[in-house]
Design a protein around this motif. Structure first.
Motif, PDB file in Angstrom:
ATOM      1  N   PHE A  67       0.855  -1.190   0.000  1.00  0.00           N
ATOM      2  CA  PHE A  67       0.000   0.000   0.000  1.00  0.00           C
ATOM      3  C   PHE A  67       0.888   1.236   0.000  1.00  0.00           C
ATOM      4  O   PHE A  67       1.789   1.387   0.814  1.00  0.00           O
ATOM      5  N   THR A  68       0.648   2.134  -0.951  1.00  0.00           N
ATOM      6  CA  THR A  68       1.411   3.374  -1.017  1.00  0.00           C
ATOM      7  C   THR A  68       0.536   4.472  -1.606  1.00  0.00           C
ATOM      8  O   THR A  68      -0.350   4.208  -2.422  1.00  0.00           O
ATOM      9  N   THR A  69       0.778   5.688  -1.148  1.00  0.00           N
ATOM     10  CA  THR A  69       0.080   6.846  -1.710  1.00  0.00           C
ATOM     11  C   THR A  69       0.965   7.583  -2.706  1.00  0.00           C
ATOM     12  O   THR A  69       0.557   8.606  -3.256  1.00  0.00           O
ATOM     13  N   LYS A  70       2.169   7.071  -2.935  1.00  0.00           N
ATOM     14  CA  LYS A  70       3.080   7.705  -3.892  1.00  0.00           C
ATOM     15  C   LYS A  70       2.663   7.366  -5.314  1.00  0.00           C
ATOM     16  O   LYS A  70       1.968   6.362  -5.550  1.00  0.00           O
ATOM     17  N   PRO A  71       3.076   8.174  -6.278  1.00  0.00           N
ATOM     18  CA  PRO A  71       2.752   7.882  -7.683  1.00  0.00           C
ATOM     19  C   PRO A  71       3.322   6.534  -8.112  1.00  0.00           C
ATOM     20  O   PRO A  71       4.283   6.033  -7.521  1.00  0.00           O
ATOM     21  N   VAL A  72       2.704   5.950  -9.132  1.00  0.00           N
ATOM     22  CA  VAL A  72       3.169   4.665  -9.652  1.00  0.00           C
ATOM     23  C   VAL A  72       4.638   4.770 -10.045  1.00  0.00           C
ATOM     24  O   VAL A  72       5.056   5.700 -10.730  1.00  0.00           O
ATOM     25  N   GLY A  73       5.428   3.807  -9.593  1.00  0.00           N
ATOM     26  CA  GLY A  73       6.851   3.798  -9.891  1.00  0.00           C
ATOM     27  C   GLY A  73       7.702   4.537  -8.884  1.00  0.00           C
ATOM     28  O   GLY A  73       8.925   4.497  -8.951  1.00  0.00           O
ATOM     29  N   SER A  74       7.049   5.204  -7.897  1.00  0.00           N
ATOM     30  CA  SER A  74       7.807   5.982  -6.925  1.00  0.00           C
ATOM     31  C   SER A  74       7.972   5.271  -5.592  1.00  0.00           C
ATOM     32  O   SER A  74       8.653   5.774  -4.711  1.00  0.00           O
ATOM     33  N   GLY A  75       7.322   4.131  -5.419  1.00  0.00           N
ATOM     34  CA  GLY A  75       7.440   3.420  -4.153  1.00  0.00           C
ATOM     35  C   GLY A  75       6.818   2.047  -4.256  1.00  0.00           C
ATOM     36  O   GLY A  75       5.867   1.827  -5.010  1.00  0.00           O
ATOM     37  N   THR A  76       7.370   1.096  -3.484  1.00  0.00           N
ATOM     38  CA  THR A  76       6.857  -0.280  -3.518  1.00  0.00           C
ATOM     39  C   THR A  76       5.752  -0.509  -2.502  1.00  0.00           C
ATOM     40  O   THR A  76       5.011  -1.482  -2.602  1.00  0.00           O
ATOM     41  N   GLY A  77       5.658   0.351  -1.489  1.00  0.00           N
ATOM     42  CA  GLY A  77       4.673   0.128  -0.443  1.00  0.00           C
ATOM     43  C   GLY A  77       5.098  -0.934   0.554  1.00  0.00           C
ATOM     44  O   GLY A  77       4.270  -1.447   1.301  1.00  0.00           O
ATOM     45  N   LEU A  78       6.399  -1.265   0.574  1.00  0.00           N
ATOM     46  CA  LEU A  78       6.888  -2.299   1.493  1.00  0.00           C
ATOM     47  C   LEU A  78       7.621  -1.718   2.698  1.00  0.00           C
ATOM     48  O   LEU A  78       7.816  -2.417   3.684  1.00  0.00           O
ATOM     49  N   GLY A  79       8.055  -0.468   2.618  1.00  0.00           N
ATOM     50  CA  GLY A  79       8.885   0.102   3.671  1.00  0.00           C
ATOM     51  C   GLY A  79       8.251   0.042   5.045  1.00  0.00           C
ATOM     52  O   GLY A  79       8.842  -0.450   5.999  1.00  0.00           O
ATOM     53  N   LEU A  80       7.020   0.547   5.176  1.00  0.00           N
ATOM     54  CA  LEU A  80       6.375   0.582   6.481  1.00  0.00           C
ATOM     55  C   LEU A  80       5.924  -0.797   6.932  1.00  0.00           C
ATOM     56  O   LEU A  80       5.925  -1.089   8.135  1.00  0.00           O
ATOM     57  N   SER A  81       5.517  -1.656   6.001  1.00  0.00           N
ATOM     58  CA  SER A  81       5.109  -3.007   6.402  1.00  0.00           C
ATOM     59  C   SER A  81       6.304  -3.784   6.939  1.00  0.00           C
ATOM     60  O   SER A  81       6.201  -4.501   7.946  1.00  0.00           O
ATOM     61  N   LEU A  82       7.476  -3.643   6.282  1.00  0.00           N
ATOM     62  CA  LEU A  82       8.685  -4.286   6.794  1.00  0.00           C
ATOM     63  C   LEU A  82       9.079  -3.690   8.142  1.00  0.00           C
ATOM     64  O   LEU A  82       9.473  -4.414   9.065  1.00  0.00           O
ATOM     65  N   SER A  83       8.951  -2.381   8.278  1.00  0.00           N
ATOM     66  CA  SER A  83       9.274  -1.730   9.550  1.00  0.00           C
ATOM     67  C   SER A  83       8.359  -2.243  10.658  1.00  0.00           C
ATOM     68  O   SER A  83       8.810  -2.513  11.780  1.00  0.00           O
ATOM     69  N   TYR A  84       7.083  -2.382  10.336  1.00  0.00           N
ATOM     70  CA  TYR A  84       6.128  -2.894  11.328  1.00  0.00           C
ATOM     71  C   TYR A  84       6.523  -4.293  11.785  1.00  0.00           C
ATOM     72  O   TYR A  84       6.516  -4.612  12.974  1.00  0.00           O
ATOM     73  N   GLY A  85       6.907  -5.141  10.824  1.00  0.00           N
ATOM     74  CA  GLY A  85       7.308  -6.503  11.156  1.00  0.00           C
ATOM     75  C   GLY A  85       8.565  -6.541  12.018  1.00  0.00           C
ATOM     76  O   GLY A  85       8.660  -7.339  12.956  1.00  0.00           O
ATOM     77  N   ILE A  86       9.538  -5.685  11.707  1.00  0.00           N
ATOM     78  CA  ILE A  86      10.782  -5.645  12.476  1.00  0.00           C
ATOM     79  C   ILE A  86      10.511  -5.207  13.912  1.00  0.00           C
ATOM     80  O   ILE A  86      10.984  -5.822  14.873  1.00  0.00           O
ATOM     81  N   VAL A  87       9.741  -4.138  14.072  1.00  0.00           N
ATOM     82  CA  VAL A  87       9.439  -3.634  15.417  1.00  0.00           C
ATOM     83  C   VAL A  87       8.624  -4.667  16.189  1.00  0.00           C
ATOM     84  O   VAL A  87       8.850  -4.889  17.389  1.00  0.00           O
ATOM     85  N   ASN A  88       7.688  -5.311  15.514  1.00  0.00           N
ATOM     86  CA  ASN A  88       6.881  -6.336  16.166  1.00  0.00           C
ATOM     87  C   ASN A  88       7.760  -7.500  16.624  1.00  0.00           C
ATOM     88  O   ASN A  88       7.554  -8.065  17.705  1.00  0.00           O
ATOM     89  N   ARG A  89       8.742  -7.854  15.808  1.00  0.00           N
ATOM     90  CA  ARG A  89       9.651  -8.935  16.193  1.00  0.00           C
ATOM     91  C   ARG A  89      10.442  -8.563  17.442  1.00  0.00           C
ATOM     92  O   ARG A  89      10.815  -9.428  18.243  1.00  0.00           O
ATOM     93  N   HIS A  90      10.712  -7.294  17.637  1.00  0.00           N
ATOM     94  CA  HIS A  90      11.422  -6.837  18.836  1.00  0.00           C
ATOM     95  C   HIS A  90      10.490  -6.699  20.040  1.00  0.00           C
ATOM     96  O   HIS A  90      10.937  -6.276  21.117  1.00  0.00           O
ATOM     97  N   GLY A  91       9.221  -7.048  19.865  1.00  0.00           N
ATOM     98  CA  GLY A  91       8.273  -6.912  20.964  1.00  0.00           C
ATOM     99  C   GLY A  91       7.806  -5.492  21.181  1.00  0.00           C
ATOM    100  O   GLY A  91       7.274  -5.154  22.246  1.00  0.00           O
ATOM    101  N   GLY A  92       8.000  -4.632  20.164  1.00  0.00           N
ATOM    102  CA  GLY A  92       7.610  -3.231  20.290  1.00  0.00           C
ATOM    103  C   GLY A  92       6.387  -2.893  19.467  1.00  0.00           C
ATOM    104  O   GLY A  92       5.654  -3.767  19.008  1.00  0.00           O
ATOM    105  N   ARG A  93       6.173  -1.624  19.255  1.00  0.00           N
ATOM    106  CA  ARG A  93       5.018  -1.155  18.484  1.00  0.00           C
ATOM    107  C   ARG A  93       5.361   0.175  17.821  1.00  0.00           C
ATOM    108  O   ARG A  93       6.269   0.893  18.263  1.00  0.00           O
ATOM    109  N   ILE A  94       4.635   0.474  16.731  1.00  0.00           N
ATOM    110  CA  ILE A  94       4.785   1.759  16.044  1.00  0.00           C
ATOM    111  C   ILE A  94       3.466   2.515  16.154  1.00  0.00           C
ATOM    112  O   ILE A  94       2.399   1.966  15.852  1.00  0.00           O
ATOM    113  N   GLU A  95       3.541   3.759  16.589  1.00  0.00           N
ATOM    114  CA  GLU A  95       2.365   4.614  16.645  1.00  0.00           C
ATOM    115  C   GLU A  95       2.525   5.731  15.616  1.00  0.00           C
ATOM    116  O   GLU A  95       3.642   6.184  15.353  1.00  0.00           O
ATOM    117  N   VAL A  96       1.403   6.142  15.042  1.00  0.00           N
ATOM    118  CA  VAL A  96       1.455   7.211  14.048  1.00  0.00           C
ATOM    119  C   VAL A  96       0.377   8.239  14.358  1.00  0.00           C
ATOM    120  O   VAL A  96      -0.744   7.888  14.735  1.00  0.00           O
TER     121      VAL A  96
END
Length: 435
Positions: free
Chosen positions: A382-411
């Motif tokens: 999921f991304t709000t950037k124009p087509v070709g400007s982003g994969t939409g994986l950055g935040l999902s990967l970040s969420y998974g990494i933080v979750n693996r550390h037992g933490g959380r991300i708030e926005v």
């Protein structure tokens, strides 16, 4: 309408012996069938209180109540329905008169105080003029079926949990492979850059000394020529033609700037090493401020022309973590913050710690995130950037990494004002112990 009367009452709940076919009358045969069917047959008056007027003898076997007891109490049926199930039944009973038939599943209290799940089919009987005569019901014990359904539902929940664990494991595997590739690339780049930077840095040090020596020699020549006016005049002419004063100042500045530039290259290479943590597969104790600073060096080219970075670091204890993966999180948040800026703006990094947790906040004063997108920003692709400007994986990967550390991300975000991402991490995550 005329009904022939016959006795349905009985003091025993035991199944009756099958009558001899030739001797049994139709009514006796009917009595035998009703008393031995799995379903409890009952009748009620066609009015609001639904008082029972007849209950088959097998009620004693199924519910533990004598039919006479159930018929004598005008509120027996209502009073024995489970309180959580009663409102749904009571609110729709009137539909029996318009639809002619209704079916319910509810819990019914039996004689020992426990509840059985019952399937109840109600059917309205009318006379030849359409006037309601009575309501006939059929109660069937479906407790075992309900238990099987609950068991299947529990199994489904368990399977969904397993699927979620597999998905997380797959995500972590992809992330580990990605970070391993970055680490190998970083090792190669660092090695290739370090070699030329090393000898250029050494040469620049020597050149700095040589320049100083040459300038000293020129100064001594001038001092030696001072007693000889003709020679001094020639040297003065040469000095003016060469603009020696400018050269002395400029060559010193050039050497200094070159040395500063080489230091920056060395810092970037070191930051790349720190960022990737080549070969890291184990949890380690790390300084998150160091990780933030090295990541800032990595993304400097992405940020420096658009944003002023303000750092408000608190006091952070060393954190047990997978440092390279957290650096990936920091990089994603910083790059996203830079992309959120319209032209130029400010990216603010704040940190702090309390009660065994640390937090890292990355904020910007950019365009913000629309409310309808806030709940989707961590979805893969999921991304709000124009087509070709982003994969939409950055935040999902970040969420998974933080979750693996037992933490959380708030926005938190306001359209037109900016966005703040806050990463909360335990100082000593349980995952680091369990692996």
């Amino acid at each position: 309408m005329q009904f022939e009367e016959f006795d349905f009452s009985s003091d025993t709940a035991a199944p009756r012996a099958a009558p001899v076919a030739e001797a049994a009358s139709p009514l006796v045969r009917l009595q035998y069938l009703v008393d031995n069917t799995p379903a409890i047959i009952y009748c009620t008056v066609p009015s609001g209180d639904f008082k029972m007027t007849f209950v088959s003898n097998n009620a004693l076997n199924v519910l533990g109540y004598h039919p006479e007891q159930m018929v004598a109490d005008p509120n027996f049926w209502f009073d024995h329905i489970h309180p959580d199930d009663a409102p749904n039944i009571f609110s729709s009973l009137a539909l029996v008169f318009s639809e002619g038939q209704r079916a319910y599943e509810y819990r019914f209290r039996i004689s020992d105080g426990s509840y059985l799940w019952m399937h109840d089919t109600l059917r309205l009987i009318r006379d030849e003029h359409g006037v309601p005569l009575e309501v006939i019901g059929s109660l069937t014990d479906i407790t075992e079926r309900k238990r099987m359904e609950e068991a299947l539902q529990a199994k489904g929940v368990e399977q969904q949990a397993l699927i979620g664990e597999l998905r997380n494991a797959h995500e972590q595997l992809l992330q580990s492979e990605k970070m391993a590739s970055i680490g190998q690339l970083a090792a190669g780049i660092a090695h290739e850059i370090n070699n030329p930077v090393g000898f250029v840095n050494s040469n620049m040090g020597s050149l700095k000394n040589y320049v100083g020596t040459l300038l000293g020699v020129i100064e001594r020549y001038e001092q030696a020529a001072a007693p000889h006016p003709a020679l001094a005049a020639q040297l003065a002419t040469l000095r003016e033609q060469a603009d020696l004063e400018f050269l002395k100042e400029d060559v010193t500045d050039l050497v200094r700037e070159s040395m500063d530039g080489l230091k920056r290259v060395k810092d970037i290479v070191q930051a790349l090493k720190d960022f990737s943590h080549v070969g890291e597969t184990e949890w380690q104790v790390a300084d998150l401020h160091h990780g933030l600073d090295s990541t800032l060096n990595i993304v400097s080219n992405e940020i420096k022309y658009k944003a002023k970075v303000e750092k408000h670091y608190g006091v952070l204890p060393p954190v047990t973590c997978l440092a390279s993966q957290l650096n990936q999180v920091f990089m994603n948040l910083l790059v996203n913050a830079a992309h959120a800026l319209r032209e130029t703006g400010v990216i603010t990094i704040r940190t702090g710690a309390a009660d065994g947790w640390v937090w890292i906040e990355v904020g910007d004063n950019g365009c913000g995130i629309a409310p309808e997108n806030l709940h989707r920003i961590f979805e893969p692709f999921f991304t709000t950037k124009p087509v070709g400007s982003g994969t939409g994986l950055g935040l999902s990967l970040s969420y998974g990494i933080v979750n693996r550390h037992g933490g959380r991300i708030e926005v938190a975000s306001v359209v037109g004002q900016g966005t703040r991402f806050t990463v909360h991490l335990p100082v000593q995550p349980a995952q680091a112990v369990t692996g």
